[in-house]
Structures are given as C-alpha cells and as structure tokens.
Design a protein around this motif. Structure first.
Motif, PDB file in Angstrom:
ATOM      1  N   ARG A 110      43.926  28.506  81.655  1.00  0.00           N
ATOM      2  CA  ARG A 110      45.202  27.718  81.963  1.00  0.00           C
ATOM      3  C   ARG A 110      45.499  26.260  81.270  1.00  0.00           C
ATOM      4  O   ARG A 110      46.540  26.882  80.594  1.00  0.00           O
ATOM      5  CB  ARG A 110      45.894  27.551  83.260  1.00  0.00           C
ATOM      6  N   TYR A 168      48.993  36.581  81.517  1.00  0.00           N
ATOM      7  CA  TYR A 168      49.602  36.506  82.793  1.00  0.00           C
ATOM      8  C   TYR A 168      48.614  36.384  83.739  1.00  0.00           C
ATOM      9  O   TYR A 168      49.515  36.814  84.593  1.00  0.00           O
ATOM     10  CB  TYR A 168      49.989  38.060  82.011  1.00  0.00           C
ATOM     11  N   ARG A 169      47.753  36.228  83.505  1.00  0.00           N
ATOM     12  CA  ARG A 169      46.884  35.656  84.969  1.00  0.00           C
ATOM     13  C   ARG A 169      47.531  34.101  85.079  1.00  0.00           C
ATOM     14  O   ARG A 169      47.457  34.330  86.637  1.00  0.00           O
ATOM     15  CB  ARG A 169      45.009  35.587  84.573  1.00  0.00           C
ATOM     16  N   HIS A 170      48.248  33.910  84.710  1.00  0.00           N
ATOM     17  CA  HIS A 170      48.579  32.253  84.676  1.00  0.00           C
ATOM     18  C   HIS A 170      49.967  31.906  84.881  1.00  0.00           C
ATOM     19  O   HIS A 170      49.983  31.203  85.346  1.00  0.00           O
ATOM     20  CB  HIS A 170      47.445  30.849  84.103  1.00  0.00           C
ATOM     21  N   PHE A 171      51.039  32.322  83.836  1.00  0.00           N
ATOM     22  CA  PHE A 171      51.510  32.044  83.759  1.00  0.00           C
ATOM     23  C   PHE A 171      53.022  33.942  83.913  1.00  0.00           C
ATOM     24  O   PHE A 171      52.679  34.333  82.332  1.00  0.00           O
ATOM     25  CB  PHE A 171      51.881  31.524  81.870  1.00  0.00           C
ATOM     26  N   ALA A 172      53.777  33.690  84.263  1.00  0.00           N
ATOM     27  CA  ALA A 172      54.206  34.652  84.392  1.00  0.00           C
ATOM     28  C   ALA A 172      54.708  35.838  82.825  1.00  0.00           C
ATOM     29  O   ALA A 172      55.040  36.444  82.395  1.00  0.00           O
ATOM     30  CB  ALA A 172      55.520  34.903  85.265  1.00  0.00           C
ATOM     31  N   ASN A 173      55.707  35.418  81.899  1.00  0.00           N
ATOM     32  CA  ASN A 173      56.143  34.998  80.752  1.00  0.00           C
ATOM     33  C   ASN A 173      56.155  33.597  80.354  1.00  0.00           C
ATOM     34  O   ASN A 173      55.512  32.738  80.452  1.00  0.00           O
ATOM     35  CB  ASN A 173      57.168  35.437  81.186  1.00  0.00           C
ATOM     36  N   ALA A 192      57.014  30.510  81.786  1.00  0.00           N
ATOM     37  CA  ALA A 192      56.310  30.010  82.470  1.00  0.00           C
ATOM     38  C   ALA A 192      55.106  29.134  81.767  1.00  0.00           C
ATOM     39  O   ALA A 192      54.793  28.061  81.886  1.00  0.00           O
ATOM     40  CB  ALA A 192      55.561  31.341  83.027  1.00  0.00           C
TER      41      ALA A 192
END
Length: 214
Positions: A19, A55-60, A63
């Motif tokens: 992240r 996508y493990r840390h940010f939805a899109n 984000a």
C-alpha cells in the motif's frame, strides 16, 4: 524553497508494505504530471507488481488517488510549517501572530510553485476536506492539515488582539480564496511567465493586503 519532505518511490516492495509503495508511486506520478498522471496501472508497474495486486489495498483508481491526494496535502502542511518556524520564535505576540499568518501564505504560494504537480493533486475535485474525519496523512508535524494551520494562525491574531473576535468567523475562506487565486495565476494564469522577483513581490503585497483586509 526546498522540496517538501515525502519519500521517493520504490522500484520494489517488501512484504506487507505494498500500500505504501503504491502511494509513493502515485506521488511520483502526481509530482511529474499532476492529478491526471495518477494512473493505477502505472503505479503498479512502478511498484513492481501486477495491476490486480493493487486491489488488495485500493478498491479502484479513486481510492488510490484519494490516498495520494491526502499525502500531497500532508506535504503542503509540512511546507507551511517550515515557513512558520521562524515566526514562532518571535517574542512579541502581535508581531508573531502577523508573521504566522504571512508564513502560512508564503508556504502555500511557495509549494504551488515548487511542487506544482502535488499542489494540483491536493486540490483536485474531491470531498470537502474541512468536513472529512481527521486523517494523519493530510497533516504535518503539528498534526494539523493546511486549512487547520491557517485557522491556527488566525486564532493567534485574535489572541494577540490584532484581529477583532467578531471578524474571525469565516476568515479562513477569505484569506484562502485570495492566496489560492494568486497561486493559480502564478502556475496556470498570466503570471506563469513573470520573473520570479515580480511574483515574489506580488505575493508579499497580497499577504499584506489579506492581513489588512481582515
């Protein structure tokens, strides 16, 4: 003014800090090209991972951009605090309060010119920052975001007897709009090619005008 303190992007990441690596990559992209340059796929490439790993840390993308934007605001807060340090050492309360307000403006204008990509990212379209929950990423060493640092300087003017209490309400928005407008004229408007000495002189006059107007 020196570059604001934020870590440089890493080419690879260690387990558990993907992240942070993606945010660092996004900051590097924003520094180079402003908010439109913060692309999720390019951030993952710079972090050395496959796009799906983000996508493990940010939805899109939004984000990730929100996290980059928060860090850019934190860098702005640090730049303002750097300008405030000399003012904070002044022994006379009214002089110190006036110097603090001017320091906030100088830090803001200086950051807009030295870190234009981050400045644009910090104020790209997004939620109304004044009403968002506290976020350490948007703050400097004092734990205050740029808007709160301005409020701190205005409160100091009231406490020192320089600004009448009845004129304090909403003063942040008046001062902010004036200085932000000058910043945009300098980085995107007709002053973008003006000599540095001219821009500095106009900035000083503007800050004096803001204080006098308040």
């Amino acid at each position: 003014m020196p570059k604001a303190r934020r870590p440089p992007p890493r080419k690879t990441y260690h387990h558990g800090d993907l992240r942070a690596s993606l945010i660092e990559a996004g900051l590097a992209l924003a520094r180079e090209g402003g908010p439109q340059a913060v692309v999720l796929r390019e951030a993952t490439r710079r972090a050395g991972v496959a796009p799906n790993a983000a996508y493990r840390h940010f939805a899109n993308h939004q984000a990730l951009f929100d996290a980059v934007r928060a860090s850019a605001l934190g860098a702005l807060a640090l730049a303002i605090e750097q300008e405030m340090r000399q003012a904070e050492a002044l022994p006379d309360a009214p002089e110190r309060a006036r110097a603090l307000l001017a320091a906030v403006g100088r830090g803001y204008l200086g950051f807009a010119q030295s870190e234009t990509g981050w400045f644009r990212a910090a104020f790209a379209s997004g939620p109304f920052d004044v009403e968002l929950p506290p976020d350490p990423a948007r703050t400097g060493d004092k734990g205050l975001n740029p808007f709160e640092l301005l409020a701190h300087a205005l409160d100091a003017l009231v406490q020192a007897g320089v600004l009448p209490p009845e004129r304090r309400l909403g003063a942040e928005f008046l001062a902010w709009s004036a200085v932000h407008g000058m910043a945009l004229l300098v980085i995107d408007g007709p002053l973008r090619r003006a000599p540095q000495a001219m821009r500095a002189a106009l900035g000083q006059r503007l800050l004096h005008m803001v204080e006098t107007g308040l």
